[in-house]
Design an enzyme around this catalytic site. Structure first.
Site, PDB file in Angstrom:
ATOM      1  N   LYS A 145     -28.975  -8.586 -13.726  1.00 58.77           N
ATOM      2  CA  LYS A 145     -27.534  -8.834 -13.878  1.00 58.77           C
ATOM      3  C   LYS A 145     -26.874  -7.902 -14.911  1.00 58.77           C
ATOM      4  O   LYS A 145     -25.724  -7.522 -14.749  1.00 58.77           O
ATOM      5  CB  LYS A 145     -27.284 -10.301 -14.243  1.00 58.77           C
ATOM      6  CG  LYS A 145     -27.618 -11.244 -13.080  1.00 58.77           C
ATOM      7  CD  LYS A 145     -27.347 -12.697 -13.413  1.00 58.77           C
ATOM      8  CE  LYS A 145     -27.929 -13.570 -12.303  1.00 58.77           C
ATOM      9  NZ  LYS A 145     -27.740 -14.998 -12.535  1.00 58.77           N
TER      10      LYS A 145
ATOM     11  N   ASP B  69     -21.390 -17.077 -11.541  1.00 57.75           N
ATOM     12  CA  ASP B  69     -22.235 -18.133 -12.122  1.00 57.75           C
ATOM     13  C   ASP B  69     -21.415 -18.986 -13.092  1.00 57.75           C
ATOM     14  O   ASP B  69     -21.549 -20.212 -13.122  1.00 57.75           O
ATOM     15  CB  ASP B  69     -23.394 -17.526 -12.938  1.00 57.75           C
ATOM     16  CG  ASP B  69     -24.484 -16.939 -12.057  1.00 57.75           C
ATOM     17  OD1 ASP B  69     -24.633 -17.384 -10.905  1.00 57.75           O
ATOM     18  OD2 ASP B  69     -25.195 -16.033 -12.536  1.00 57.75           O
TER      19      ASP B  69
END
Ligand code: NDP
Length: 263
Positions: free
Chosen positions: A63, A99
């Site tokens: 990420k 997220d």
């Protein structure tokens, strides 16, 4: 046909292909979502472009590399410095972090929350701490080792190591560590967890699809709780909305994606 993929290592366990393909099938969209195991995160951009993708999700451990691979990063991902959703638009790679928003949607059912203790200090803890703070919930971070705490300190977030932490009252206790994912460990010593749960209003484990030792302890405390499934669904719905450039409302995306959890 529009092509999408999830990048990660490992990636074989990921439910994302099932979730997104279920939406494409149900809405009769000419698109396909695959898995890409990627060892070297620095190759993300190159592989994305080689495959001619329209968008992608990124999972552990890439990420932060995805953040660096973007031409432009939008929204909360800029502060978190981690990207889990990539969209290819007008020749540019645009990065987002769904997220964080997915987690905030998932905890709405707990009612008003003012304080949260985040156990763990990895990428997920970063996303959650920034999202919680934006939602007027004060986050505190507790981790077993010091090396990942600098980011939180720089953001002005209270951080503790096990040895300098004294249990006090937090509304929500959140496990963002991978303890219990492939082992039988608790993320913090059991006596400390029991003391924290006795003063909390609810608890969340971001791990999904299994009962972790953390979640087992939470169930014994009889507190309201959630595993990571609702967060997984919410982040996926938001990612799919971005993939399809907002052509379909999230209300239309969510039912077929939720249905995929039964497959
Ligand atoms: P990272 O590798 O970035 O961070 C892991 C953290 O866990 C670190 O703080 C590490 O501590 C801590 N940790 C690992 N093992 C233990 C242990 N045995 N005891 C105590 N602490 C431990 O991981 P991520 O933040 O990217 O992901 C964390 C979890 O979140 C994963 O299980 C992932 O599957 C899940 N996740 C779920 C999502 C969902 O949609 N439901 C979305 C994103 C992630 P230290 O710094 O000391 O090493």
């Amino acid at each position: 046909m529009r092509l999408f993929s999830i990048f990660g290592d490992p990636v074989s366990h990921s439910r994302s292909p099932l979730m997104h393909n279920s939406v494409f099938n149900s809405l009769d969209i000419d698109a396909c979502y695959t898995r890409t195991e990627l060892k070297d995160g620095e190759k993300l951009r190159e592989v994305f472009l080689q495959k001619g993708l329209s968008g992608a999700n990124v999972t552990v451990p890439h990420k932060e590399a995805a953040f660096r691979a973007c031409d432009e990063v939008r929204g909360i991902a800029r502060t978190i410095q981690a990207v889990n959703t990539l969209v290819y638009q007008d020749g540019k790679l645009i990065g987002y972090n769904t997220d964080a928003e997915g987690f905030m949607r998932a905890i709405e059912s707990f009612g008003p929350i003012r304080t949260a203790l985040i156990i763990g200090a990895g990428g997920t803890a970063r996303a959650l701490s920034i999202a919680l703070r934006q939602g007027d919930i004060t986050p505190t971070v507790l981790n077993r080792s010091a090396n990942r705490l600098d980011y939180f300190k720089a953001e002005g977030i209270d951080t503790y190591l096990w040895e300098d932490f004294r249990a006090s009252s937090y509304d929500l206790i959140i496990n963002t560590t991978s303890a219990g994912l492939t082992d039988t460990e608790l993320p913090i010593p059991r006596s400390l967890l029991i003391e924290l749960l006795s003063q909390a209003k609810g608890a969340v484990d971001v791990i999904y699809g299994k009962e972790t030792p953390f979640l087992r302890e939470v169930k014994l405390s009889a507190l309201p709780y959630k595993d990571g499934s609702d967060m997984l669904l919410a982040q996926g719905v938001l990612a799919n909305y971005l993939f399809l450039n907002g052509e379909y409302p999230t209300e239309q995306i969510e039912p077929p994606m939720k249905y995929s959890f039964l497959l």
